[in-house]
Design a protein around this motif. Structure first.
Motif, PDB file in Angstrom:
ATOM      1  N   SER A   1      19.882   2.515  -7.921  1.00 47.04           N
ATOM      2  CA  SER A   1      19.205   1.358  -8.497  1.00 47.04           C
ATOM      3  C   SER A   1      17.712   1.455  -8.262  1.00 47.04           C
ATOM      4  N   ILE A   2      16.933   1.072  -9.286  1.00 53.76           N
ATOM      5  CA  ILE A   2      15.483   1.147  -9.180  1.00 53.76           C
ATOM      6  C   ILE A   2      14.937   0.169  -8.158  1.00 53.76           C
ATOM      7  N   ALA A   3      15.717  -0.899  -7.838  1.00 48.27           N
ATOM      8  CA  ALA A   3      15.274  -1.909  -6.894  1.00 48.27           C
ATOM      9  C   ALA A   3      15.175  -1.358  -5.476  1.00 48.27           C
ATOM     10  N   ARG A   4      15.761  -0.153  -5.236  1.00 48.56           N
ATOM     11  CA  ARG A   4      15.732   0.415  -3.894  1.00 48.56           C
ATOM     12  C   ARG A   4      14.399   1.104  -3.601  1.00 48.56           C
ATOM     13  N   PHE A   5      13.587   1.354  -4.594  1.00 49.12           N
ATOM     14  CA  PHE A   5      12.329   2.058  -4.392  1.00 49.12           C
ATOM     15  C   PHE A   5      11.210   1.076  -4.061  1.00 49.12           C
ATOM     16  N   SER A   6      10.265   1.534  -3.221  1.00 45.26           N
ATOM     17  CA  SER A   6       9.085   0.725  -2.909  1.00 45.26           C
ATOM     18  C   SER A   6       8.115   0.798  -4.079  1.00 45.26           C
ATOM     19  N   PRO A   7       7.121  -0.102  -4.142  1.00 40.93           N
ATOM     20  CA  PRO A   7       6.146  -0.055  -5.251  1.00 40.93           C
ATOM     21  C   PRO A   7       5.452   1.303  -5.364  1.00 40.93           C
ATOM     22  N   PHE A   8       5.093   1.933  -4.223  1.00 42.32           N
ATOM     23  CA  PHE A   8       4.416   3.221  -4.311  1.00 42.32           C
ATOM     24  C   PHE A   8       5.372   4.325  -4.762  1.00 42.32           C
ATOM     25  N   GLU A   9       6.619   4.247  -4.326  1.00 42.09           N
ATOM     26  CA  GLU A   9       7.600   5.241  -4.777  1.00 42.09           C
ATOM     27  C   GLU A   9       7.803   5.141  -6.281  1.00 42.09           C
ATOM     28  N   LEU A  10       7.792   3.930  -6.823  1.00 40.20           N
ATOM     29  CA  LEU A  10       7.906   3.770  -8.276  1.00 40.20           C
ATOM     30  C   LEU A  10       6.707   4.388  -8.993  1.00 40.20           C
ATOM     31  N   LEU A  11       5.506   4.207  -8.406  1.00 37.02           N
ATOM     32  CA  LEU A  11       4.321   4.827  -9.008  1.00 37.02           C
ATOM     33  C   LEU A  11       4.444   6.351  -9.010  1.00 37.02           C
ATOM     34  N   LEU A  12       4.965   6.903  -7.911  1.00 36.10           N
ATOM     35  CA  LEU A  12       5.139   8.352  -7.853  1.00 36.10           C
ATOM     36  C   LEU A  12       6.132   8.833  -8.913  1.00 36.10           C
ATOM     37  N   LEU A  13       7.222   8.053  -9.096  1.00 34.22           N
ATOM     38  CA  LEU A  13       8.233   8.450 -10.072  1.00 34.22           C
ATOM     39  C   LEU A  13       7.680   8.424 -11.499  1.00 34.22           C
ATOM     40  N   LYS A  14       6.775   7.488 -11.777  1.00 29.71           N
ATOM     41  CA  LYS A  14       6.235   7.346 -13.126  1.00 29.71           C
ATOM     42  C   LYS A  14       4.959   8.177 -13.340  1.00 29.71           C
ATOM     43  N   SER A  15       4.425   8.758 -12.280  1.00 27.00           N
ATOM     44  CA  SER A  15       3.141   9.451 -12.362  1.00 27.00           C
ATOM     45  C   SER A  15       3.262  10.798 -13.072  1.00 27.00           C
ATOM     46  N   ARG A  16       2.188  11.157 -13.751  1.00 24.79           N
ATOM     47  CA  ARG A  16       2.127  12.480 -14.361  1.00 24.79           C
ATOM     48  C   ARG A  16       1.836  13.555 -13.303  1.00 24.79           C
ATOM     49  N   SER A  17       1.141  13.118 -12.229  1.00 27.81           N
ATOM     50  CA  SER A  17       0.832  14.037 -11.129  1.00 27.81           C
ATOM     51  C   SER A  17       0.987  13.266  -9.813  1.00 27.81           C
ATOM     52  N   GLN A  18       2.042  13.571  -9.084  1.00 25.59           N
ATOM     53  CA  GLN A  18       2.274  12.861  -7.829  1.00 25.59           C
ATOM     54  C   GLN A  18       1.176  13.138  -6.813  1.00 25.59           C
ATOM     55  N   VAL A  19       0.629  14.340  -6.822  1.00 29.22           N
ATOM     56  CA  VAL A  19      -0.463  14.667  -5.896  1.00 29.22           C
ATOM     57  C   VAL A  19      -1.676  13.786  -6.182  1.00 29.22           C
ATOM     58  N   ASP A  20      -2.042  13.654  -7.478  1.00 26.48           N
ATOM     59  CA  ASP A  20      -3.201  12.830  -7.816  1.00 26.48           C
ATOM     60  C   ASP A  20      -2.956  11.357  -7.463  1.00 26.48           C
ATOM     61  N   THR A  21      -1.720  10.885  -7.673  1.00 23.53           N
ATOM     62  CA  THR A  21      -1.388   9.501  -7.300  1.00 23.53           C
ATOM     63  C   THR A  21      -1.494   9.321  -5.788  1.00 23.53           C
ATOM     64  N   ALA A  22      -1.030  10.324  -5.015  1.00 21.54           N
ATOM     65  CA  ALA A  22      -1.124  10.257  -3.558  1.00 21.54           C
ATOM     66  C   ALA A  22      -2.583  10.255  -3.119  1.00 21.54           C
ATOM     67  N   LYS A  23      -3.415  11.126  -3.708  1.00 20.08           N
ATOM     68  CA  LYS A  23      -4.838  11.156  -3.380  1.00 20.08           C
ATOM     69  C   LYS A  23      -5.502   9.829  -3.745  1.00 20.08           C
ATOM     70  N   LEU A  24      -5.088   9.261  -4.856  1.00 22.61           N
ATOM     71  CA  LEU A  24      -5.650   7.984  -5.301  1.00 22.61           C
ATOM     72  C   LEU A  24      -5.386   6.881  -4.274  1.00 22.61           C
ATOM     73  N   LEU A  25      -4.180   6.827  -3.729  1.00 24.35           N
ATOM     74  CA  LEU A  25      -3.861   5.793  -2.742  1.00 24.35           C
ATOM     75  C   LEU A  25      -4.672   5.997  -1.461  1.00 24.35           C
TER      76      LEU A  25
END
Length: 303
Positions: free
Chosen positions: A2-26
């Motif tokens: 279920s998608i409800a099990r993911f945290s807000p940042f984990e959801l951003l990582l799942l939807k991101s085109r580049s998880q590394v860039d999303t991590a650097k952004l945070l």
């Protein structure tokens, strides 16, 4: 899952085109969130500038919100993504950007002092490398951050806070002095009341002692007077005593003597006390004998 099990940042990582860039952004947003004297709009514009070449593909607002919430689990996850997916040189590059964002206003906040060290530890950047990089970018050594738990820190950075602490300490001392004075006054009042009570008790005891002495003197005088009267008064004769036993007075007739005797004999005859104790029977017998003796004497000698 279920998608409800993911945290807000984990959801951003799942939807991101580049998880590394999303991590650097945070990570960089976290540094920006602790810049002093910077508005929210300025933070977002600065983050947009530094991340213009990133390929994350999502809005900056949600990332900034997670950074401002100080979600350390999200920060640790972002550092883990960078460390896992990037080389050591890339991690150093991220620290380069973090130092630039933390110091481009010329002032490093106390929070970012600790954040830079924390990020360096998460990204496996050695403390010496961090110090060298900071020196190169700012022209100043990375000094140890001040300790806000020390009083000297607040004297410099928040004079009003220190003055407030001093006022509170002074008020507390004044309150303690006032309480001490109140306790002393209460102790003095209690001592005075105890003394007054002791004096009243002493006066009462003295008064009672004087009253007992007067009663004793009166009783002694009465006994002396009665003793004197008993010694001066002539003893009653046998006839008077016999009449008194029968409840009669001098001058009665023999008929009245007989009538009184029969009445007294009936009331005090020992047979009436047969159910009583031996002592009661003995007392009744003695009374009856006195009555009989008084009657016999009067019948023989009273005219």
């Amino acid at each position: 899952m279920s998608i409800a099990r993911f945290s807000p940042f984990e959801l951003l990582l799942l939807k991101s085109r580049s998880q590394v860039d999303t991590a650097k952004l945070l990570v960089l947003a976290w540094v920006l969130a602790h810049r002093q004297h910077v508005s929210e709009g300025q933070r977002r514009r600065r983050l947009a500038q530094i991340s213009a070449q990133f390929r994350h593909g999502h809005e900056l607002g949600p990332v900034m919100h997670i950074a401002q919430q100080q979600d350390l689990l999200a920060i640790q996850l972002a550092a883990e993504v960078i460390r896992k997916e990037c080389s050591q040189e890339h991690s150093v590059s991220v620290m380069h950007q973090a130092i630039t964002l933390a110091t481009d206003s010329g002032e490093l906040s106390l929070a970012n002092h600790y954040i830079l060290r924390f990020l360096a530890d998460l990204l496996n950047v050695a403390p010496t490398t961090l110090s060298t990089l900071f020196q190169e970018l700012t022209g100043q050594p990375l000094a140890r951050p001040e300790d806000p738990s020390r009083d000297a820190y607040w004297r410099v950075h928040d004079a009003e806070y220190y003055a407030q602490q001093a006022r509170e300490a002074e008020a507390h001392a004044a309150q303690q002095e006032k309480e001490k004075k109140r306790q002393q006054e209460e102790a003095q009042r209690a001592h005075a009341q105890a003394q007054e009570k002791a004096e009243r008790e002493k006066a009462r005891q003295h008064q009672e002692s004087a009253q007992r002495q007067r009663q004793y003197e009166r009783a002694r005088q009465q006994r002396s007077s009665q003793y004197g009267q008993q010694r001066t008064a002539p003893p009653p004769d046998r006839t008077t005593r016999a009449l008194a036993v029968l409840g009669l007075t001098p001058g009665v007739s023999q008929t009245e003597i007989r009538r009184a005797y029969r009445r007294m004999a009936q009331l005090n005859h020992p047979d009436r006390f047969y159910t009583g104790s031996e002592q009661q029977i003995a007392l009744a017998s003695a009374r009856f004998q006195r009555i009989k003796s008084a009657y016999d004497y009067l019948m023989q000698n009273y005219l």
